[in-house]
Design an enzyme around this catalytic site. Structure first.
Site, short mmCIF file in Angstrom:
data_model
loop_
_atom_site.label_atom_id
_atom_site.label_comp_id
_atom_site.label_asym_id
_atom_site.label_seq_id
_atom_site.Cartn_x
_atom_site.Cartn_y
_atom_site.Cartn_z
N HIS A 210 0.86 -1.19 0.00
CA HIS A 210 0.00 0.00 0.00
C HIS A 210 0.89 1.23 0.00
CE1 HIS A 210 -3.91 1.87 0.66
NE2 HIS A 210 -3.17 2.83 1.18
N PRO B 233 -2.26 7.25 17.63
CA PRO B 233 -2.52 6.35 16.48
C PRO B 233 -2.62 7.08 15.14
CG PRO B 233 -4.53 6.68 17.74
CD PRO B 233 -3.44 7.37 18.49
N TYR C 222 -7.86 10.56 4.56
CA TYR C 222 -7.85 11.50 5.69
C TYR C 222 -8.73 12.68 5.31
CZ TYR C 222 -3.63 9.02 7.32
OH TYR C 222 -2.74 8.06 7.75
N LYS D 30 2.15 3.81 14.16
CA LYS D 30 3.55 3.52 14.47
C LYS D 30 3.71 2.43 15.52
CE LYS D 30 5.41 6.80 11.89
NZ LYS D 30 6.25 6.48 10.73
#
Ligand code: APR
Length: 407
Positions: free
Chosen positions: A83, A304, A212, A308
């Protein structure tokens, strides 16, 4: 591994006792066992829970390299999906970043974490690794000395004790390792003042990218999990109960914030998992206290916003394994002495980027700072400029890609 019957408590020994069977503990267990180190993993949950607990599934290129190096990546190569694209949606339009072609040209691998944990656990057990399920560590004692002990309670509630050379605290933010840190241990922490309603929908992904969305109503996020499951996030008021929003309200908010009217409909489906996440970060410093060493969420909790956590856990587990092998097999403690400093470099870089992402994605107008209203408008204008710079500047995009996938 020997067992000694002291008055009431069964006492067992291992050179390294690992607390927790998550990505950190199981990666560490596999690497130590493969090097012939006598280790045991103590896990409070049962095996079924460990293997099915759904968690983030976004593996950084470094994570794949570490797992490849140690023969632990067969599953993710078979079923993982590469991805490399983000799509940012704002009220002024949207833009995509093919981050796999930017920065270091690294890709993520989308691979459900429960599958990774299952792979690690299966590999560890098939190699003859020792794990005690249903065994909850209560405390780590005498870590300042060379023979720490771990008091445990097993599934029947019986007390037990493990004596070790080293204890690896991989039992997360609320585990026994953190509870056993000496008074005065530094815990850097930050509450980012933002909360997300985290959802898993029984619906195929609606974008071929990580989505996003920055909307005046708040942030919304879209991440593929599998072909049939999609992870969504919805910014919500701090203190919102997880079951407060009806499914209709959830999908209406996702459609509105993700701009379904302009960018195409989202695939709706049953919400099969929901939780409220208050975006907080913390870092323990140092990560070594005598014979007790921390890795994964026990060491630090990155917000989040950039997935990571599991990637830091695997990186730290490899650094810790190498250091313990050097010390226990060759009497060389240099890597162990530098363990904390080396991990903290990676941790703070991940923290800085997660903080930058949170500032990018969340309007301060929805979470006004304590200062005067003008200050929130000032921050909002800087945020919009940051989005515009990410949209137009190749240098900024390279920086983003390097940090988004890097660890
Ligand atoms: N005794 C034994 N086991 C414990 C105890 C305890 N007192 N407390 C917690 N555990 C176990 C939990 O049941 C869990 O299986 O420790 C394990 C910790 O695993 P994770 O929470 O997955 O932590 P870690 O391995 O550090 O992975 C970090 O992976 O879970 C994802 O994204 C998440 O950032 C997180 C990352």
């Amino acid at each position: 591994m020997t067992e000694r019957q002291t008055n009431r408590t069964v006492e067992e020994t291992a050179d390294v006792v690992i607390l927790g069977a998550g990505p950190a503990g199981l990666t560490l267990g596999n690497l130590l066992h493969a090097a012939g180190i006598d280790c045991v993993v103590l896990e409070r949950a049962d095996r079924a829970h460990v293997q099915t607990r759904a968690r983030a599934g976004f593996l950084a290129a470094n994570t794949v390299r570490v797992l490849d190096r140690h023969g632990l990546a067969a599953g993710l190569h078979r079923r993982g999906q590469p991805h490399g694209t983000c799509e940012f949606r704002t009220e002024n339009g949207s833009f995509r970043l093919d981050y796999g072609a930017l920065g270091r040209r690294e890709l993520h691998t989308v691979y459900p974490q429960q599958d990774l944990v299952d792979d690690l656990l299966t590999h560890y057990l098939e190699a003859g690794g020792r794990i005690a399920f249903g065994t909850e560590a209560q405390s780590v004692r005498d870590a300042a000395g060379p023979n720490p002990t771990v008091d445990v309670r097993n599934a029947e509630g019986r007390p037990g004790r493990w004596r070790a050379r080293y204890v690896a605290g991989c039992d997360g933010r609320h585990g026994a390792a953190r509870r056993s840190l000496p008074a005065g241990t530094l815990r850097h922490q930050r509450d980012h003042g933002v909360s997300w309603l985290g959802l898993i929908a029984e619906a195929p992904p609606s974008l071929d990218a990580v989505g996003y969305a920055m909307h005046p109503d708040g942030f919304a996020g879209h991440m593929a999990r599998t072909a049939d499951l999609t992870r969504y996030y919805l910014q919500c008021e701090r203190g919102t109960p997880a079951d407060a929003w009806s499914e209709d309200r959830i999908w209406a908010a996702l459609d509105r914030r993700m701009g379904a009217a302009d960018h195409g409909p989202l695939h709706h489906g049953r919400i099969v998992q929901r939780s409220v996440i208050d975006l907080e970060s913390d870092v323990i410093e140092p990560l070594r206290h005598g014979s007790l060493l921390l890795a994964g969420d026990a060491a630090s909790l990155p917000a989040p916003a950039a997935a990571k956590g599991a990637n830091l856990a695997v990186l730290e587990a490899e650094l810790l394994a190498e250091a313990l092998i050097d010390e226990l097999s060759h009497g060389d403690s240099r890597a162990l002495d530098r363990y904390s400093e080396r991990c903290l470099q990676h941790i703070w870089r991940a923290q800085e980027f997660a903080h930058w992402m949170i500032q990018l994605l969340h309007s301060p107008l929805l979470n006004p700072t304590a200062g005067p209203a003008e200050e929130s408008f000032f921050h909002e204008s800087m945020r919009r400029s940051r989005v515009e710079s990410l949209r137009t500047s190749r240098t900024h995009q390279d920086w983003f890609a390097e940090n988004y996938v890097g660890i």
